[in-house]
Enzyme design. Structure first.
Site, PDB file in Angstrom:
ATOM      1  N   HIS A 151       0.842  -1.206   0.000  1.00  0.00           N
ATOM      2  CA  HIS A 151       0.000   0.000   0.000  1.00  0.00           C
ATOM      3  C   HIS A 151       0.873   1.250   0.000  1.00  0.00           C
ATOM      4  CE1 HIS A 151      -3.308   2.694   1.459  1.00  0.00           C
ATOM      5  NE2 HIS A 151      -2.287   3.272   2.089  1.00  0.00           N
ATOM      6  N   GLU A 152       1.872   1.288   0.880  1.00  0.00           N
ATOM      7  CA  GLU A 152       2.745   2.461   0.957  1.00  0.00           C
ATOM      8  C   GLU A 152       3.546   2.641  -0.327  1.00  0.00           C
ATOM      9  OE1 GLU A 152       2.309   4.520   3.244  1.00  0.00           O
ATOM     10  OE2 GLU A 152       1.095   3.242   4.537  1.00  0.00           O
ATOM     11  N   GLU A 211      -5.800   7.110  -0.958  1.00  0.00           N
ATOM     12  CA  GLU A 211      -5.629   5.957  -0.071  1.00  0.00           C
ATOM     13  C   GLU A 211      -6.290   4.716  -0.681  1.00  0.00           C
ATOM     14  OE1 GLU A 211      -3.727   5.676   2.449  1.00  0.00           O
ATOM     15  OE2 GLU A 211      -3.203   7.786   2.693  1.00  0.00           O
TER      16      GLU A 211
END
Length: 415
Positions: free
Chosen positions: A275-276, A355
């Site tokens: 995700h990051e 996000e």
């Protein structure tokens, strides 16, 4: 003046009472019937006590958020008289304009920080009481001091630029201020991982070599030129779990909190790190900067109009001599605080979108929905985070999709 203060207090009291009733008494965290018993239902992975604590802490934090900004605006208004006295004092003490300005900013910032200290202490005590904070009073006071110095230096620089531009172009200062703010924002974002963050925490290369190689392999698949992953000693401050990517250019860093290493399994950590990496690969930091710069263009323009109107309409009531008066600086603070509060839904809507994009990227890289679901269940459990939020709270405070929304997305990849 007394009538004005009484009116402000009455309005603030009604406002606070409204949010107390809404946030502390309302049924805010119910989940849809179709979610009951699913992996997104907190009753399937949290105890009743944990759910109750999560909801209670969320109510308290939300109330503090919705009260803090209006309280700061109201205090700033009330303290305009003190600002005039500070101006008179520094003008007697110093002849140099810059020293007068720096001393004024110091005095007013110190006054505001002291008045808001009870709020900070209350939130610190709440986090300690709920078991989220592991921070000692020594660390709390150290962080308070560092925050004050960093914010003071930044405010002096920005106030100095504002007054210089105001003298050169009383009507169009906001355009110059906007232009100058762009390289300043880029510079701060660039130096944050290597200068600002280490003021508060210790960073070191990830010690778990097997996990490090897995993360670097994932980075290589994403064409990220990374040769290092960092862990930060957040366990001395909190029991919560998190990871992040910040900085730009060669100073960009992917960082894990050491609490994550303690409380998540390797496959769960990999989905979080993917995700990051999605933020990095899809250049979300740069998109966020561009969005902020565009939003600030409108913000500076509106702030210039509001500042001029306020000073001309009400400045003389407090003894403010004009737009270039030192005592008028808190008016700008008041306007910025109000605009930041009002623009929070727009900022959070953008943040939630990127996000979600990072979640999409994580699934594209790992395809491991099961690990992602377990990771976010554990995050909800450890961080005492409700899986859902009322819409008003999500609009103003929700920088990420709710945990329920994220788990529902990950279920598509749970094989």
């Amino acid at each position: 003046m007394k009538r004005l203060y009484v009116g402000l207090i009455a309005i603030f009291a009604v406002y606070v009472l409204t949010f107390v009733v809404y946030l502390l008494k309302g049924d805010l965290f119910h989940i849809p019937l179709e979610m009951v018993g699913t992996q997104a239902d907190p009753h399937t992975f949290m105890t009743n006590e944990e759910i109750a604590k999560a909801e209670s802490l969320s109510r308290i934090r939300s109330l503090a958020y919705f009260v803090s900004s209006p309280l700061q605006i109201g205090l700033t208004l009330v303290l305009l008289g003190a600002a005039v006295r500070f101006r008179n004092g520094v003008e007697k003490l110093f002849r140099a304009s810059f020293l007068q300005m720096a001393a004024f900013v110091l005095l007013f910032s110190l006054l505001m920080d002291v008045l808001f200290l009870p709020v900070d202490l209350f939130l610190y005590r709440m986090d300690r009481a709920y078991g989220i904070s592991t921070e000692t009073l020594a660390i709390f006071w150290s962080d308070q001091g560092k925050d004050f110095v960093v914010n003071l230096l930044g405010t002096i620089v920005m106030a100095g630029l504002f007054r210089w531009l105001l003298r050169r172009s009383p009507r169009r200062w906001w355009i110059g201020f906007w232009f100058i703010s762009i390289p300043i924002i880029l510079f701060i974002t660039f130096i944050q991982p290597v200068v600002l963050d280490p003021l508060y925490n210790d960073f070191q290369p990830l010690q778990n070599q097997a996990l490090k190689q897995q993360i670097l392999q994932l980075a290589a698949q994403s064409h990220i030129p990374a040769d290092q992953v960092y862990q930060v000693n957040m366990s001395e401050r909190t029991s919560a779990i998190n990871a992040y990517v910040n900085g730009i250019g060669g100073n960009a860093r992917i960082v894990l909190w050491d609490t994550m290493l303690q409380k998540l399994q390797p496959d769960e950590i990999l989905t979080v790190m993917a995700h990051e990496m999605g933020h990095y690969v899809e250049r979300h930091i740069y998109l966020g900067l561009l969005y902020g710069i565009a939003l600030s263009f409108v913000g500076f323009w509106l702030a210039s109009l509001a500042y001029r109107f306020f000073i001309r309409r009400w400045g003389s009531i407090w003894g403010i001599k004009g737009e270039q008066d030192l005592a008028a600086l808190p008016v700008l603070l008041l306007i910025v605080t109000l605009m930041s509060f009002v623009s929070a839904p727009a900022q959070n809507a953008f943040s939630r979108e990127i996000e979600h994009r990072a979640d999409v990227y994580a699934m594209r890289m790992t395809g491991d929905g099961s690990a992602a679901i377990r990771a976010f269940q554990q995050i909800a459990k450890v961080n005492l985070s409700p899986v859902t939020q009322p819409k008003l709270v999500q609009w103003f405070r929700g920088s990420h999709p709710t945990i329920m929304e994220r788990i529902r997305y990950f279920e598509q990849f749970d094989h």
